[in-house]
Write a protein that holds these residues in place. Structure first.
Motif, short mmCIF file in Angstrom:
data_model
loop_
_atom_site.label_atom_id
_atom_site.label_comp_id
_atom_site.label_asym_id
_atom_site.label_seq_id
_atom_site.Cartn_x
_atom_site.Cartn_y
_atom_site.Cartn_z
N VAL A 149 1.02 -0.91 0.31
CA VAL A 149 0.11 0.49 0.13
C VAL A 149 0.70 1.72 0.20
N LEU A 150 1.91 0.96 0.81
CA LEU A 150 2.94 2.96 1.24
C LEU A 150 3.71 2.67 -0.68
N ASN A 151 3.92 1.75 -1.46
CA ASN A 151 4.36 1.95 -2.17
C ASN A 151 3.21 2.26 -3.19
N ASP A 152 2.65 1.46 -3.26
CA ASP A 152 1.17 2.52 -4.40
C ASP A 152 1.24 4.02 -3.93
N LEU A 153 0.87 4.13 -2.71
CA LEU A 153 0.67 5.84 -2.44
C LEU A 153 2.10 6.59 -2.63
N ALA A 154 3.22 5.64 -2.35
CA ALA A 154 4.13 7.02 -3.37
C ALA A 154 4.05 6.74 -4.14
N ASN A 155 4.47 5.85 -5.44
CA ASN A 155 3.71 6.35 -6.62
C ASN A 155 2.97 6.42 -7.19
N ASP A 156 1.75 7.00 -7.38
CA ASP A 156 0.23 7.16 -7.75
C ASP A 156 0.54 8.42 -8.07
N GLU A 157 -0.77 9.32 -8.18
CA GLU A 157 -0.72 10.32 -9.33
C GLU A 157 -0.68 11.73 -8.49
N PHE A 158 -1.05 11.61 -7.32
CA PHE A 158 -1.35 12.51 -6.34
C PHE A 158 0.27 12.51 -5.50
N CYS A 159 1.13 11.48 -6.06
CA CYS A 159 2.81 11.46 -4.75
C CYS A 159 3.39 12.79 -5.08
N GLU A 160 3.41 14.04 -6.42
CA GLU A 160 4.04 14.89 -6.65
C GLU A 160 2.79 16.20 -5.02
N TYR A 161 1.95 16.14 -5.11
CA TYR A 161 1.31 17.16 -4.37
C TYR A 161 2.17 16.55 -2.63
N TYR A 162 1.74 15.42 -2.60
CA TYR A 162 1.75 15.66 -1.30
C TYR A 162 3.51 15.23 -0.39
N LYS A 163 3.99 15.49 -1.57
CA LYS A 163 5.72 15.50 -1.40
C LYS A 163 5.53 17.52 -1.45
N LYS A 164 4.97 17.51 -1.18
CA LYS A 164 4.59 19.52 -1.50
C LYS A 164 5.87 19.92 -2.33
N SER A 165 5.77 20.08 -3.38
CA SER A 165 6.59 20.21 -4.89
C SER A 165 5.81 21.04 -5.86
N TYR A 166 4.44 21.04 -5.78
CA TYR A 166 3.82 21.88 -6.38
C TYR A 166 2.86 22.76 -5.87
N THR A 167 1.73 23.59 -5.94
CA THR A 167 1.07 24.04 -5.21
C THR A 167 -0.31 23.87 -5.80
N PRO A 168 -1.41 23.34 -5.87
CA PRO A 168 -2.08 23.80 -6.76
C PRO A 168 -2.87 24.10 -6.84
N ARG A 169 -3.51 24.37 -8.19
CA ARG A 169 -4.04 25.49 -9.05
C ARG A 169 -5.56 24.78 -9.50
N VAL A 170 -6.99 25.22 -9.03
CA VAL A 170 -8.06 24.62 -9.30
C VAL A 170 -8.86 25.41 -11.03
N MET A 171 -9.70 24.77 -11.50
CA MET A 171 -10.71 25.41 -12.22
C MET A 171 -11.52 24.91 -12.38
N ILE A 172 -12.54 25.97 -12.00
CA ILE A 172 -13.66 25.66 -12.06
C ILE A 172 -15.34 26.29 -13.01
N THR A 173 -15.57 25.09 -13.68
CA THR A 173 -16.86 25.37 -14.86
C THR A 173 -17.54 24.14 -14.43
N PHE A 174 -18.44 25.39 -15.71
CA PHE A 174 -19.97 24.81 -15.70
C PHE A 174 -20.59 24.80 -17.35
N ASN A 175 -21.75 24.40 -17.64
CA ASN A 175 -21.88 24.55 -19.22
C ASN A 175 -22.26 26.31 -19.40
N ALA A 176 -22.70 25.79 -20.59
CA ALA A 176 -22.91 27.45 -21.79
C ALA A 176 -24.22 28.63 -20.88
N THR A 177 -25.16 28.05 -20.13
CA THR A 177 -26.62 28.74 -19.53
C THR A 177 -27.08 27.90 -18.08
N PRO A 178 -26.34 28.33 -17.52
CA PRO A 178 -26.39 27.38 -15.75
C PRO A 178 -27.19 28.53 -15.08
#
Length: 377
Positions: A149-178
């Protein structure tokens, strides 16, 4: 006839003897009272129970068993509550209430004696305690037997975030006429999540939106879908390599329903609490939700964002905590919004509605499952 003659006739009439009156009273007392229908029914039920007990006793004696000896082949009959034979509804209800009150008194007395003796309390059975055990359940991540389990968590898609290597930026979007409710939901998400911004994608396909977001150095995309003028779905895409999770939104309460103001939500980075994500799938979803927020919270703001998983429903709450003067007690004040997420699918890689590879997908037929106490998160 004169009045004197009538008086004489009355005086001359023989008086009944006291012995006859006493005999009449004794006759009335000796006469049996008429039984009610309920008395006959009670006697009939008692006779049936006695006959059944005698028959069972005769069968035991034929087998050569003693009266106190247990018979493994004996069939046990259900105990009939005598209150069920009461025909009057009001009387039956009152007797049942008295029986319940007596049971409560016995339970309180047993609880009091158990506390005095120092015995542990009896565990109560809930759906959560009776949950079917999953093979992928992780009890202690830091254990010696959790190397995989630890090996999988250390090599998953979120390992760079939990290593604090980048700051997250989030885009929030919706359809044409919300609808304005959907826009308000998106603005509240932008207010809560640091480094988040909202965009209208109009009729642009999500694949092109993902490419442009990667080019603009966004780390996650939140797509709010609506149904009947209310936010109904949430699509979470982690960039640049996925995965993609689709949630259903329910029980949405905005700030107006909670009697709160948007100015109560400060710009401080909140603390993130991920609770009760125990399986491998649950760990992935928890890490995915945690990667939306900054890894370095500002404790001065005293804001806390909670994702609590219970029976595969993820409850979202947003609180402001305050300490008293002594610093021993904490008061919670809900800031809002409040909503519930239900995982629908988890897709490997970026979003692909036609040829996507799904790691997990709900069947929408929970009543057809073999065991309804099986949960996946």
């Amino acid at each position: 006839m004169s009045s004197s003659d009538s008086d004489s006739d009355v005086e001359m009439a023989p008086k009944p003897s006291t012995s006859k009156v006493e005999a009449k009273k004794k006759g009335d007392d000796a006469k049996p009272k008429r039984k009610r229908l309920q008395d006959y029914l009670d006697e009939k039920a008692a006779r049936e129970v006695a006959e059944r007990a005698e028959e069972l006793l005769r069968l035991r004696r034929r087998r050569g068993l003693a009266d106190d000896e247990e018979d493994p082949q004996e069939t046990t009959f259900p105990v009939i509550n005598p209150i069920n034979f009461v025909k009057n509804k009001e009387i039956r209800h009152n007797r049942f209430k008295r029986l319940q009150g007596a049971k409560r008194k016995e339970e309180k007395a047993a609880k009091k004696t158990r506390k005095l003796e120092g015995k542990p309390s009896v565990p109560q059975h809930t759906i959560e305690t009776l949950r079917e055990k999953d093979e992928t359940t992780v009890t202690n991540i830091e254990g010696e037997d959790q190397e995989e389990v630890l090996n999988d968590l250390a090599n998953d898609e979120f390992c760079e975030y939990y290593k604090k290597s980048y700051t997250p930026r989030v885009m929030i979007t919706f359809n044409a006429t919300p609808h304005h409710v959907t826009r308000q939901f998106a603005s509240l998400l932008r207010r809560m999540i640091p480094n988040a911004s909202t965009f209208r994608r109009n009729k642009t396909q999500l694949k092109r939106v993902c490419k442009s977001a990667i080019r603009e150095n966004f780390t996650d995309i939140l797509v709010v879908n609506e149904n009947r003028k209310k936010p109904e779905g949430l699509l979470l895409i982690h960039l640049p390599d996925g995965p993609t999770a689709h949630f259903k939104i329910s029980n949405f309460k905005d700030l107006k329903d909670l009697k709160r103001k948007e100015t109560d939500i400060t710009t401080h980075r909140p603390e993130v609490i991920l609770n009760n994500f125990t399986t491998r799938l649950g760990l992935t979803i928890g890490r995915m939700l945690g990667a939306l927020f900054h890894y370095d919270p500002e404790f001065r703001g005293r804001r806390a964002v909670t994702f609590h998983n219970q029976r595969d429903y993820i409850f979202f709450r947003h609180h402001l905590y305050e300490f008293d003067k002594n610093g021993k007690r904490v008061k919670l004040r809900e800031l809002g919004p409040r909503f519930t997420l239900k995982l629908r699918s988890l897709q490997v890689g970026l979003y692909d509605g036609k040829c996507g590879d799904y790691e997990w997908m709900i069947t929408n037929k929970r009543h057809q499952m073999e065991n309804r106490r099986r949960f996946f998160l």
